[in-house]
Design an enzyme around this catalytic site. Structure first.
Site, short mmCIF file in Angstrom:
data_model
loop_
_atom_site.label_atom_id
_atom_site.label_comp_id
_atom_site.label_asym_id
_atom_site.label_seq_id
_atom_site.Cartn_x
_atom_site.Cartn_y
_atom_site.Cartn_z
CG ASP A 190 -1.89 -1.10 1.27
OD1 ASP A 190 -3.08 -0.84 1.27
OD2 ASP A 190 -1.46 -2.28 1.31
CB THR A 191 3.60 2.31 2.25
OG1 THR A 191 2.78 2.27 3.41
CG2 THR A 191 4.58 3.47 2.36
#
Length: 616
Positions: A190-191
């Site tokens: 996600d990051t």
């Protein structure tokens, strides 16, 4: 593509969600139907190696509704891996995913979808930390989240406030561009996708969402420390450091850093003291001691070649000798023996030895070093006890020392105690390796699974299992074990002979017969090297001199004073460190290796190490 005109694909990453998955799918379908035509969307259950009833429930729903699809995996792919697999097969031009616990209020789904579908953003993400809409999270969730997001914003120069919110959407073309660049296949996905989207100039929208924590959470050692923390460092290096560092810059920086370390040595060893002590020594013999020590380095390269060959990697002695010079120079420059990581980087970068095998080869080498010097020290100690000459030594170690060399007595006692502990650990390590080599295999993944159920477990376990397996291969081959042990004895004997030549350079040691001189040198050098294994000072300066001085005084006649013994220790250690630094500088230039680059890249994440391991 599907025969239906699907515009939006929603992916639900699912791992053991039997109790919630049916409600999640039904809620998702109903919410999408509120603002999209009935045939314009699909819901994909990206089931990630579940061991509960989730696959059966997903199959049932897919059979009953052609808007539902189920992608099954027999093994854990990780959050990112499961998402990428489903996105590749999705039909929509707008790709969406959110967590199956529905912690984010579903009334935000329309804004998420329309941010991509009609507003033209490339990436959209919900946020629990935007001003005025901060989620009410328990401290055990909120504090780690704020720390992680703060580190990501600081090191990765991200403008996003909440990287890990499981509520995101992508334009298909934008995500297809991003996925090859995203290395993590687990929770950091996600990051990384958000950070790299910003770096590529894509339009990223972050909007506030109402979010309510569901279930319980806890800090996971494997995921939060080995996984997420190391991935921030890996991505920071990839995006912010690596593009700015070329070979020339790196070599210059490494050389300057090494020279600075040499200039700072007066903090630990006063050069004027060395010069003063050398004034009383035979300069020709001091130079000869350096030549003797240099002879041990090709033997180190031969031994390391044999260790690598045993675990399946071939290399030439010249290169490996240079790599050892560089790593030992790193141990003098950097704290906590970071030079060992430098060598793992060098053999990985130049000889394609993956990090697990590189560190395993270092571990084997270290065990042989410790076992050899423990054996040498132990043999002399046994001889002292057998001849009844250990009483005075014991009184020196336990008592006030009587060294006549100031603080060397106390440093020596500390060093001797440390040497005893390190020697015991060395023997224990060898016994453990032999026991492990004769077992059915290691059980690392099972052990990690007891403390973590996260998908990072298999990845970390794979790296550790290769590390252990490489060590076991060396221990299982009796011929290789004997050969490496023999070369270790020769290497450390030359280390002792170096000290003997320095002792002869100080005329006072002419009073000792050669057998006594060798016995004293073998014991003092071995214990001194055991003492400096623990990185309490740069290069072990102070501990080595203290142990050497204390033991020489305790084992020799009265004419050998503490002052003379300390002079020998200082010059001996100085000669060995100078040879190491000069060899390291020369090797960095010849091999075109940057010491600073090596240290930084050797901090690569376990996940990347695993992917390299798989691709070998």
């Amino acid at each position: 593509m599907s025969s239906r005109s699907v515009e939006v694909s929603v992916v639900l990453p699912a791992y053991n969600e039997a109790s919630t998955i049916r409600n999640t799918v039904e809620t998702t379908l109903a919410t999408l139907a509120e603002f999209l035509p009935a045939d314009a969307f699909e819901v994909i259950v990206a089931e990630d190696g579940c061991d509960d009833a989730t696959p059966e429930i997903a199959d049932e729903m897919a059979a009953a509704d052609d808007r539902v699809r189920h992608f099954h995996s027999d093994e854990r792919l990780g959050r990112g891996g499961a998402l990428e697999r489903a996105f590749q097969a999705a039909d929509g031009d707008t790709l969406v995913y959110f967590d199956t616990d529905l912690a984010t209020d579903m009334r935000h789904l329309e804004e998420l979808v329309e941010s991509i579908r009609t507003e033209g953003y490339d990436v959209a993400t919900g946020s629990r930390w935007m001003s005025g809409r901060e989620a009410d999270r328990p401290a055990k969730r909120g504090v780690p989240s704020r720390v992680f997001n703060g580190l990501a914003r600081l090191f990765l120069r991200s403008d996003v406030r909440d990287h890990q919110c499981g509520f995101k959407a992508f334009d298909r073309d934008a995500l297809q561009e991003l996925m090859p660049a995203v290395q993590d296949q687990h929770w950091f996905w996600d990051t990384e996708v958000l950070v790299k989207a910003q770096r590529r100039g894509l339009r990223v929208k972050e909007f506030a969402v109402d979010w309510e924590p569901k279930g319980d959470t806890k800090v996971d050692l494997v995921r939060d420390v080995f996984g997420m923390g190391s991935q921030i460092l890996r991505t920071w290096w990839e995006l912010s450091v690596s593009p700015r560092v070329n070979r020339r810059v790196g070599i210059v920086a490494g050389t300057l850093l090494t020279l600075v370390a040499v200039l700072l040595m007066p903090l630990y060893l006063d050069p004027s003291e060395v010069v003063a002590k050398m004034a009383n020594a035979n300069a020709t013999l001091v130079a000869a001691s350096a030549v003797v020590y240099v002879l041990s380095w090709p033997l180190r390269g031969i031994r390391y070649r044999d260790i690598l060959a045993e675990i399946g990697y071939d290399s030439d002695v010249g290169f490996l000798t240079g790599a050892i010079f560089i790593s030992q120079t790193g141990n003098l420059v950097f704290p906590a023996r970071a030079g060992d990581a430098v060598r793992a980087y060098v053999v990985k970068a130049r000889r394609k030895v993956p990090y697990p095998s590189g560190f395993a080869s270092l571990a084997v080498e270290r065990v042989f070093d410790l076992l050899t010097i423990t054996m040498l020290a132990g043999s002399v100690l046994v001889a002292l006890v057998a001849t009844g000459n250990a009483t005075e030594l014991l009184s020196v170690v336990v008592g006030d020392g009587g060294t006549g060399a100031g603080d060397a007595g106390q440093a020596g006692r500390t060093a001797v105690y440390l040497a005893g502990v390190v020697g015991a650990l060395a023997i224990g390590s060898v016994l453990a390796i032999f026991a492990s080599a004769r077992s059915d295999g290691n059980r690392i993944e099972a052990a990690l699974s007891r403390v973590s159920s996260d998908s990072y477990v298999s990845m970390v376990a794979g790296v550790l299992e290769q590390f252990v397996g490489d060590i076991q291969r060396v221990a299982n081959d009796e011929r290789a074990f004997a050969s490496i042990a023999a070369s270790s004895v020769v290497i450390w004997s030359l280390d002792v002979v170096t000290a003997v030549v320095v002792m002869r350079a100080f005329g006072a040691f002419d009073v000792l017969a050669l057998p006594t001189l060798l016995g004293v040198a073998f014991f003092a050098v071995s214990v001194g090297n055991l003492a400096k294994v623990l990185p309490l000072t740069p290069g072990g300066v102070g501990l080595y001199e203290g142990a050497f001085t204390l033991l020489v005084v305790g084992l020799t006649p009265a004419p050998i004073t503490g002052e003379v013994a300390l002079a020998v220790a200082v010059v001996d250690h100085f000669v060995k460190n100078v040879v190491t630094v000069l060899g390291g500088l020369g090797s960095m230039l010849v091999l075109n290796v940057s010491l600073t680059e090596a240290v930084a890249e050797s901090a690569e994440s376990p996940e990347t190490a695993e992917s390299e391991m798989v691709n070998q």
